[in-house]
Design a protein around this motif. Structure first.
Motif, short mmCIF file in Angstrom:
data_model
loop_
_atom_site.label_atom_id
_atom_site.label_comp_id
_atom_site.label_asym_id
_atom_site.label_seq_id
_atom_site.Cartn_x
_atom_site.Cartn_y
_atom_site.Cartn_z
N LYS A 153 -17.31 19.03 21.61
CA LYS A 153 -17.24 19.10 23.20
C LYS A 153 -19.31 19.04 23.28
O LYS A 153 -19.21 18.34 24.34
N ALA A 154 -19.26 19.95 23.15
CA ALA A 154 -20.95 20.18 23.66
C ALA A 154 -21.55 19.77 23.29
O ALA A 154 -23.08 19.11 23.83
N TYR A 155 -21.56 19.46 21.62
CA TYR A 155 -22.30 18.79 21.22
C TYR A 155 -21.88 17.32 21.86
O TYR A 155 -23.57 16.33 22.01
N ARG A 156 -20.63 16.91 22.23
CA ARG A 156 -21.35 15.21 22.54
C ARG A 156 -21.57 15.35 23.65
O ARG A 156 -22.37 14.20 24.10
N ASP A 157 -21.13 16.24 24.94
CA ASP A 157 -21.69 16.61 25.81
C ASP A 157 -23.58 16.46 26.51
O ASP A 157 -24.06 15.80 26.32
N LYS A 158 -23.94 16.92 25.16
CA LYS A 158 -25.09 16.61 25.62
C LYS A 158 -25.93 15.48 25.01
O LYS A 158 -26.97 14.98 25.45
N LEU A 159 -25.43 14.86 24.00
CA LEU A 159 -25.96 13.41 23.18
C LEU A 159 -25.04 12.69 24.56
O LEU A 159 -26.40 11.64 24.52
N TYR A 160 -24.87 12.47 25.57
CA TYR A 160 -24.17 11.79 26.59
C TYR A 160 -24.90 12.51 27.79
O TYR A 160 -25.86 11.13 27.85
N LYS A 161 -25.83 13.26 27.58
CA LYS A 161 -26.85 13.72 28.75
C LYS A 161 -28.30 12.92 28.09
O LYS A 161 -28.75 12.88 29.62
N ASN A 162 -28.74 12.84 27.44
CA ASN A 162 -29.57 12.48 26.46
C ASN A 162 -29.76 10.81 26.86
O ASN A 162 -30.37 10.29 27.53
N LEU A 163 -28.76 10.24 26.60
CA LEU A 163 -28.20 9.23 26.92
C LEU A 163 -28.74 9.07 28.40
O LEU A 163 -29.41 7.81 28.91
N GLN A 164 -27.85 9.59 29.49
CA GLN A 164 -27.93 9.88 31.10
C GLN A 164 -29.64 9.59 31.67
O GLN A 164 -30.44 8.50 31.65
N ASP A 165 -30.29 10.37 30.70
CA ASP A 165 -32.00 10.29 31.07
C ASP A 165 -32.51 9.57 30.49
O ASP A 165 -33.49 9.07 31.63
N VAL A 166 -32.54 9.02 29.52
CA VAL A 166 -32.79 8.34 28.65
C VAL A 166 -32.75 7.17 29.77
O VAL A 166 -33.19 6.02 29.80
N TYR A 167 -31.11 6.15 30.30
CA TYR A 167 -31.17 4.99 30.61
C TYR A 167 -30.95 5.49 32.03
O TYR A 167 -31.85 4.20 32.42
N VAL A 203 -34.33 6.82 33.31
CA VAL A 203 -35.92 6.50 32.72
C VAL A 203 -36.04 4.89 32.66
O VAL A 203 -36.97 3.72 33.46
N ARG A 204 -35.04 4.25 31.87
CA ARG A 204 -35.05 3.38 31.52
C ARG A 204 -34.59 1.85 32.80
O ARG A 204 -35.85 1.11 32.70
N PHE A 205 -33.64 1.78 33.23
CA PHE A 205 -33.44 0.94 34.54
C PHE A 205 -33.14 1.52 35.70
O PHE A 205 -32.70 0.91 36.74
N GLY A 206 -33.74 2.95 36.08
CA GLY A 206 -33.69 3.57 37.61
C GLY A 206 -32.58 4.31 37.82
O GLY A 206 -32.89 4.44 39.07
N LYS A 207 -30.97 3.89 37.59
CA LYS A 207 -30.24 3.96 38.14
C LYS A 207 -29.18 4.60 36.91
O LYS A 207 -29.23 4.03 36.17
N ARG A 259 -35.06 1.34 22.69
CA ARG A 259 -34.75 2.20 20.89
C ARG A 259 -34.16 3.75 21.62
O ARG A 259 -33.38 4.20 20.22
N ALA A 260 -34.98 4.51 22.01
CA ALA A 260 -34.34 5.59 22.29
C ALA A 260 -32.55 4.98 22.86
O ALA A 260 -31.64 6.33 21.98
N LEU A 261 -32.07 4.88 23.46
CA LEU A 261 -30.43 4.38 23.90
C LEU A 261 -29.51 3.42 22.70
O LEU A 261 -28.60 4.30 22.24
N ASP A 262 -30.54 3.06 22.04
CA ASP A 262 -30.35 2.25 20.87
C ASP A 262 -29.35 3.40 20.21
O ASP A 262 -27.97 4.01 20.21
N VAL A 263 -30.70 4.59 19.51
CA VAL A 263 -29.93 5.40 18.65
C VAL A 263 -28.90 6.72 19.22
O VAL A 263 -28.31 6.70 18.14
N TYR A 264 -29.36 7.10 20.00
CA TYR A 264 -27.91 7.67 20.82
C TYR A 264 -27.26 7.88 20.88
O TYR A 264 -25.92 8.58 21.15
N ALA A 265 -26.71 5.72 21.34
CA ALA A 265 -25.58 5.47 21.89
C ALA A 265 -24.91 5.42 20.52
O ALA A 265 -23.49 6.12 20.42
#
Length: 182
Positions: free
Chosen positions: A123-137, A139-143, A104-110
């Motif tokens: 750019k900094a805002y988009r980079d922060k969002l992408y970093k959050n996506l990477q972190d949750v991804y 956690v979820r998928f381990g890669k 669910r977190a990945l869905d809304v951050y995407a």
């Protein structure tokens, strides 16, 4: 406002944002923010709507990670076989809940990332969002591999209602290694 739907979208966004950020009640805020995301309004493509819902899920993911760690820590080599099996089942349930929440977190951050302005100023805002996506991804998928494809496929589907119960996601058990003979 352009019309009644636009006014309702912005009203729900405003109440949701204030509830989450000023009052610190992210759980109650998602009701309003979800309504803002579904309105025939500019709020349906406003990245902050989705990011703010994501903050709720991000907190939940962090809480559930700690819960899983605590459950794992209760395991002991001295546990009876029955107790060990029970603890493993409890851990599997907790991990499945974590997986569902992470998705669910990945869905809304995407969606927040998709709708975030692509200009240099943001750019900094988009980079922060992408970093959050990477972190949750991770956690979820381990890669980290596969995130961009995940973003594309997720944002092509309707947004799940964040007030609905989260369905636990059980990963398949790893296949047993085949027996070898000499």
């Amino acid at each position: 406002f352009k019309n009644k739907d636009d006014a309702l979208g912005w009203m729900n966004y405003t109440v949701g944002y204030i509830t989450a950020m000023d009052k610190g009640n992210k759980k109650d805020a998602v009701t309003y923010l979800y309504k803002a995301s579904q309105a025939a309004s500019d709020t349906a493509s406003n990245s902050v709507v989705y990011e703010t819902i994501g903050l709720y899920y991000f907190d939940e993911v962090n809480r559930l990670v700690e819960d899983v760690k605590a459950k794992i820590a209760t395991q002991s080599k001295d546990d009876t076989e029955e107790v060990a099996k029970q603890k493993v089942e409890v851990i599997k349930q907790a991990v499945a809940q974590l997986n569902g929440t992470a998705e669910r977190a990945l869905d809304v951050y995407a969606r927040a990332y998709k709708f975030a302005p692509k200009d240099e100023k943001n750019k900094a805002y988009r980079d922060k969002l992408y970093k959050n996506l990477q972190d949750v991804y991770k956690v979820r998928f381990g890669k980290p591999e596969g995130l961009d494809a995940y973003i594309a496929s997720t944002t092509a589907k309707p947004l799940p209602n964040p007030t609905s119960p989260i369905t636990p996601v059980f990963d398949p058990e790893p296949a047993a290694a085949p027996a070898t003979s000499t």
